[in-house]
Design an enzyme around this catalytic site. Structure first.
Site, short mmCIF file in Angstrom:
data_model
loop_
_atom_site.label_atom_id
_atom_site.label_comp_id
_atom_site.label_asym_id
_atom_site.label_seq_id
_atom_site.Cartn_x
_atom_site.Cartn_y
_atom_site.Cartn_z
N ASP A 188 59.31 58.41 60.43
CA ASP A 188 58.62 57.91 61.89
C ASP A 188 58.77 56.48 62.43
O ASP A 188 58.87 55.62 61.39
CB ASP A 188 57.31 58.50 62.13
N GLU A 248 53.54 58.11 59.48
CA GLU A 248 53.00 57.04 58.77
C GLU A 248 52.36 55.84 59.70
O GLU A 248 51.58 55.32 59.43
CB GLU A 248 54.05 56.55 57.83
#
Length: 401
Positions: free
Chosen positions: A72, A134
């Site tokens: 991400d 994350e």
């Protein structure tokens, strides 16, 4: 382009910000890993729109190496990019694009290595752990770590590939985040002394936090290597009120604590709660509805890895001579791995976090080349039977230092 650069171009093309699905990217990664001979397992989120991925090359036994990264990225909205953020641009030895440094560069290197493993015999497993979200609190890695722990998977070493300029990262700070809601009593501003201003409660609370920070700086635990070698308490947002002639009855602030691995997070949270109680105490009798509600909105532990651990020394032997050590002020998933598993965890990846989250994010081509060589050597050392040989110099079968 090298295989790693080709993979980086493919990864950057997926705009995997937290508001969007990551399934097309996970599907592309999974297909390549399966083709290379890996055993793969997905860990979807509750919506079914995102997933982490755990892959294994080699035997299903204890030991080996785990390479971990998130796919991400942070949003690009409002940033002044001079190149397309979701298309890789090559210029002057740099590869530009969102996530190039944080941390699709490392994942690209892992994928390029994985595609070369179909003809390599591993005596110990190579695990590849890919996570989502994350950037919003290490969300996606947690169910995967729980499963890894429950299955008794214990690698000899876990490498989290956040950007360290390929230095050996041995620690990072932990984090606790809070939303604090102040409740007062409204009234027309002409009679403000008869009311209880929620903004005043909130700012008194902030002053208490500032005194706590001063105390931590003076007497709290310290760890060398960090730019700020002690815990920090920070308020990032304070909002409240609607018009100037009305005493506000609501205010909200967002705060965080960044802690050393030696700090006790529960004790620090208790200190914050006591600050709230002290602010409210003078008003309890007159305004029983007054409140300072402190809500935990996310946390992850810090990391402190033993520099003399044999596995850490073995990985250090895969790095170029003279490579430095570092300790990261920003958080990573490494602390979660270390907390859950009985395995040493280090942080080492290409690029510089100074480029992460910024417009025109980039990673140097030379950093990716170095990462390729280090990962190849580490697979030789941890997964091909050479861990016990301190004098072993790995064959440069995947790349050169």
């Amino acid at each position: 382009m090298t295989s790693t650069e080709d993979w980086l171009e493919r990864l950057i093309a997926h705009p995997t910000v937290s508001a969007e699905t990551n399934l097309p990217l996970i599907g592309e990664i999974e297909a390549a890993l399966l083709k290379a001979g890996a055993v793969c397992e997905r860990f979807p989120d509750p919506t079914g729109q995102k997933s982490s991925l755990l892959a294994r090359f080699g035997p299903d036994v204890s030991g080996g190496l785990m390479l971990s990264g998130h796919v991400d990225v942070v949003p690009v909205d409002g940033q002044d990019w001079t190149v397309p953020p979701f298309a890789m641009t090559r210029k002057d030895g740099r590869l530009y694009g969102r996530g190039s440094a944080d941390m699709k560069g490392f994942v690209a290197s892992v994928m390029a290595l994985a595609e070369k493993l179909h003809s390599v015999r591993l005596t110990s497993p190579l695990w590849i752990a890919i996570s989502y979200d994350e950037e919003i609190g290490c969300v996606g890695v947690r169910p995967m770590i729980e499963d890894i722990e429950a299955r008794g998977i214990r690698p000899d070493l876990i490498v989290v590939g956040e950007p360290t300029l390929m230095q050996l990262g041995l620690g990072h700070k932990g984090k606790m985040a809070f939303r604090v809601t102040a409740t007062g009593v409204p009234r027309h501003s002409a009679e403000a002394p008869l009311a209880l201003n929620a903004l005043h409660l909130a700012t008194d609370f902030v002053m208490g936090l500032r005194r706590l920070q001063e105390e931590i700086e003076a007497r709290g635990p310290r760890e060398p290597g960090y730019s700020v070698p002690y815990a920090t308490v920070h308020v990032g947002s304070l909002v409240g009120g609607t018009v100037v002639n009305l005493v506000p009855d609501k205010a909200e602030l967002l705060m965080e604590c960044r802690m050393m691995a030696a700090d006790d997070p529960l004790a620090l949270a208790e200190r914050i709660g006591k600050i709230a109680e002290a602010v409210l105490a003078p008003y309890r009798e007159r305004f029983p509805e007054a409140a300072l509600d402190v809500k935990d909105t996310g946390n992850y532990p810090g990391l402190a890895t033993d520099t003399d651990d044999p596995a850490v020394l073995a990985f250090a032997g895969c790095l170029p001579a003279g490579t430095g050590q570092c300790w990261l002020s920003f958080g990573t998933e490494a602390g979660l791995f270390a907390q859950a598993l009985e395995a040493p965890v280090i942080i080492c990846g290409p690029g510089n976090m100074e480029q992460g989250h910024r417009p025109d994010e980039f990673v140097a081509e030379s950093q990716l080349g170095l990462c390729d060589a280090v990962l190849a050597r580490s697979v030789d050392r941890f997964c091909r039977g050479y861990l016990g040989s301190a004098s072993y110099v790995p064959k440069q079968m995947y790349g050169k230092m």
